[in-house]
Scaffold this active site. Structure first.
Site, PDB file in Angstrom:
ATOM      1  N   ASP A  19      36.020  46.293  23.310  1.00 36.48           N
ATOM      2  CA  ASP A  19      37.372  46.236  23.860  1.00 36.48           C
ATOM      3  C   ASP A  19      37.501  44.918  24.639  1.00 36.48           C
ATOM      4  O   ASP A  19      36.800  44.710  25.634  1.00 36.48           O
ATOM      5  CB  ASP A  19      37.563  47.446  24.783  1.00 36.48           C
ATOM      6  CG  ASP A  19      38.974  47.530  25.335  1.00 36.48           C
ATOM      7  OD1 ASP A  19      39.914  47.056  24.665  1.00 36.48           O
ATOM      8  OD2 ASP A  19      39.138  48.076  26.440  1.00 36.48           O
ATOM      9  N   ALA A  60      39.877  42.845  26.805  1.00 40.90           N
ATOM     10  CA  ALA A  60      41.164  42.936  27.504  1.00 40.90           C
ATOM     11  C   ALA A  60      41.428  41.743  28.420  1.00 40.90           C
ATOM     12  O   ALA A  60      42.538  41.606  28.942  1.00 40.90           O
ATOM     13  CB  ALA A  60      41.227  44.228  28.315  1.00 40.90           C
ATOM     14  N   LYS A  94      47.064  40.842  29.569  1.00 43.86           N
ATOM     15  CA  LYS A  94      46.606  39.997  30.680  1.00 43.86           C
ATOM     16  C   LYS A  94      46.537  38.537  30.258  1.00 43.86           C
ATOM     17  O   LYS A  94      47.029  37.662  30.966  1.00 43.86           O
ATOM     18  CB  LYS A  94      45.223  40.434  31.157  1.00 43.86           C
ATOM     19  CG  LYS A  94      44.911  41.887  30.983  1.00 43.86           C
ATOM     20  CD  LYS A  94      45.384  42.753  32.119  1.00 43.86           C
ATOM     21  CE  LYS A  94      45.274  44.209  31.726  1.00 43.86           C
ATOM     22  NZ  LYS A  94      45.391  45.136  32.805  1.00 43.86           N
ATOM     23  N   TRP A  98      36.524  52.140  33.077  1.00 41.96           N
ATOM     24  CA  TRP A  98      37.954  52.304  33.351  1.00 41.96           C
ATOM     25  C   TRP A  98      38.359  53.730  32.964  1.00 41.96           C
ATOM     26  O   TRP A  98      38.209  54.135  31.810  1.00 41.96           O
ATOM     27  CB  TRP A  98      38.735  51.268  32.533  1.00 41.96           C
ATOM     28  CG  TRP A  98      40.217  51.357  32.666  1.00 41.96           C
ATOM     29  CD1 TRP A  98      40.941  51.479  33.822  1.00 41.96           C
ATOM     30  CD2 TRP A  98      41.179  51.325  31.595  1.00 41.96           C
ATOM     31  NE1 TRP A  98      42.280  51.519  33.532  1.00 41.96           N
ATOM     32  CE2 TRP A  98      42.454  51.429  32.184  1.00 41.96           C
ATOM     33  CE3 TRP A  98      41.087  51.225  30.207  1.00 41.96           C
ATOM     34  CZ2 TRP A  98      43.627  51.431  31.428  1.00 41.96           C
ATOM     35  CZ3 TRP A  98      42.236  51.218  29.451  1.00 41.96           C
ATOM     36  CH2 TRP A  98      43.503  51.316  30.056  1.00 41.96           C
TER      37      TRP A  98
HETATM   38  N1  PMP Z   1      41.102  47.913  27.980  1.00 44.64           N
HETATM   39  C1  PMP Z   1      40.756  47.610  29.234  1.00 44.64           C
HETATM   40  C2  PMP Z   1      39.320  47.353  29.542  1.00 44.64           C
HETATM   41  C3  PMP Z   1      41.732  47.520  30.223  1.00 44.64           C
HETATM   42  O1  PMP Z   1      41.375  47.209  31.463  1.00 44.64           O
HETATM   43  C4  PMP Z   1      43.089  47.742  29.886  1.00 44.64           C
HETATM   44  C5  PMP Z   1      44.187  47.680  30.893  1.00 44.64           C
HETATM   45  N2  PMP Z   1      43.861  47.951  32.182  1.00 44.64           N
HETATM   46  C6  PMP Z   1      43.393  48.072  28.564  1.00 44.64           C
HETATM   47  C7  PMP Z   1      42.383  48.136  27.634  1.00 44.64           C
HETATM   48  C8  PMP Z   1      44.810  48.364  28.126  1.00 44.64           C
HETATM   49  O2  PMP Z   1      45.587  47.235  28.123  1.00 44.64           O
HETATM   50  P1  PMP Z   1      47.043  47.208  27.471  1.00 44.64           P
HETATM   51  O3  PMP Z   1      47.335  48.567  26.921  1.00 44.64           O
HETATM   52  O4  PMP Z   1      47.980  46.818  28.548  1.00 44.64           O
HETATM   53  O5  PMP Z   1      46.971  46.171  26.387  1.00 44.64           O
END
Ligand code: PMP
Length: 409
Positions: free
Chosen positions: A211, A213, A246, A130
């Site tokens: 991470d 998510a 999410k 990402w």
């Molecule tokens: N980590 C990953 C792998 C993601 O895909 C995302 C959002 N696309 C995030 C972190 C960040 O998520 P948020 O800041 O909305 O909690």
């Protein structure tokens, strides 16, 4: 002061969103942004979230500041959700956590903290990854190295390449892994590979950084956390970020977790907590609480927890059904092409085997918008869009001749 900034360029992800916003075609398809959509294209709010919000309002809670460490009750609940309530890291008191404005902020803060205490540490990220993740680490001053992860030709994990590259990590380097539903490929590690990665990490003295998510979007709420749980039990030190955006559908409320797992008997949890607090304060001062309070309310109220789990199960079932549907429509429109990878992969995303130029061509011809490298948000599609995408893919393949098409990496 800002006079010379007139030609400041868009970054590639933002540039795609600008093109999407400027496209006036009535049926343009946004497969770029990472949100879950229902059949009518809406980003639904979970009933568990609505009910939690009503309960919180009814309680007339304070809006005074928390600390830079945010909502600590949220942290305890999310630690248990991800690691499992009985995890040795939790019973051993080996975790220091903060609630952040989403995992994005948690990633950026973790990079800042690591670079501050260990300026020589590089971070290793998968190819592909990402895009914003690289930005978070680079902006903190960290050197970013890459490891092989996804074999675009075979549309599968490059496990051998990955392990070979990870053996080049140095002691103190940080290894970024996605807990489940890898962004952008949807290709996850097998449990055996989590184990093999743990062994390499211990051998070279690197620090894994997981991470998480998309817990609940892949194979199940518990299943999606199995890799991270096993890794946390096998290594002395680890970093962890978790997004509630999410899994709870609270994207704009900004709730996330940043945890540091300490070696047994390190004896410095207090100092680590103070360093974490100060790092967060220096970056953004204080965390917002609304999203974290909602998530805490759900996880600490059995009936809301059960409702949330049922709703998340329904989200996952829809994604799995959409994946099966997309595989079928692509194979139907492209006889002989094996789209099985779409069903094998997990979560919101999979990548189409097309080049960047072809992705842009698809954008111009069919008004279908994806993030690089041809990352499709399967969880944002409906049936008709699935058919349009399958036809667009067939058209792209016809443009260049089928033989070369499937070999594109
Ligand atoms: N980590 C990953 C792998 C993601 O895909 C995302 C959002 N696309 C995030 C972190 C960040 O998520 P948020 O800041 O909305 O909690």
């Amino acid at each position: 002061m800002l006079r010379d900034l007139s030609d400041y360029p868009n970054d590639t992800i933002e540039a795609m969103f600008v093109r999407l916003a400027n496209d006036t075609h009535a049926d343009k398809i946004d497969l770029g942004i990472g949100v879950f959509r229902d059949d009518s294209g809406n980003v639904p709010v979970m009933q568990a979230v609505r009910r939690a919000e009503r309960r919180l309002i009814g309680r007339d809670r304070s809006k005074s500041y928390l600390s830079p460490l945010g909502n600590i009750d949220y942290c305890r609940r999310v630690e248990s959700l991800v690691l499992g309530a009985d995890h040795p890291v939790l019973s051993g008191g080996r975790i220091v956590s903060a609630q952040t404005p989403g995992a994005g902020a948690a990633l950026r803060a973790a990079a800042e903290l690591v670079h501050g205490v260990s300026p020589g540490s590089a971070v290793w990220v998968s190819t592909p990854v990402w895009g914003h993740q690289i930005e978070f680490f680079e902006q903190a001053g960290m050197a970013v190295r890459t490891y092989r992860y996804y074999d675009r030709r075979g549309r599968n994990l490059d496990a051998e390449g990955m392990l070979e590259d990870l053996r080049s990590m140095r002691a103190g380097d940080v290894l970024l892994l996605h807990g489940c539903c890898h962004n952008p490929t949807g290709q996850d590690l097998s449990l055996d590979l989590w184990q093999a990665v743990a062994e390499v990490v211990v051998e070279v003295g690197a620090i894994p950084f997981v991470d998480v998510a998309y817990q609940g979007f892949g194979q199940g709420i518990e299943e999606d956390a199995e890799g991270v749980q096993r890794l946390a039990a096998s290594v002395p030190e680890m970093l962890l970020t978790v997004s509630s955006s999410k899994s709870f559908g609270v994207y704009r409320d900004r709730a996330g977790l940043l945890s540091i797992i300490l070696p047994p008997d390190s004896g410095n949890a207090g100092a680590v907590r103070r360093k974490l607090r100060d790092t967060l304060r220096q970056l953004y001062f204080m965390a917002p609480d609304h999203g974290a309070a909602i998530v805490h309310e759900i996880l600490s109220t059995p009936e809301l927890d059960a409702l949330w789990r049922a709703e998340l199960d329904a989200v996952r079932d829809r994604i799995i059904a959409l994946r099966a549907e997309l595989r079928m429509t692509i194979e139907r429109a492209n006889p002989g092409f094996d789209a099985g990878f779409i069903e094998r992969q997990h979560g919101m995303f999979s990548c189409l085997p097309i080049s960047h130029e072809e992705q842009l061509l698809m954008e111009r011809q069919f008004h279908i918008y994806m993030l690089p490298p041809a990352r499709v948000n399967v969880a944002a599609m409906n049936r008709e869009q699935s058919r349009t995408l399958a036809e667009a893919f067939a058209w792209i393949r016809a443009q260049r001749g089928t033989a070369r098409a499937d070999a594109v990496a």
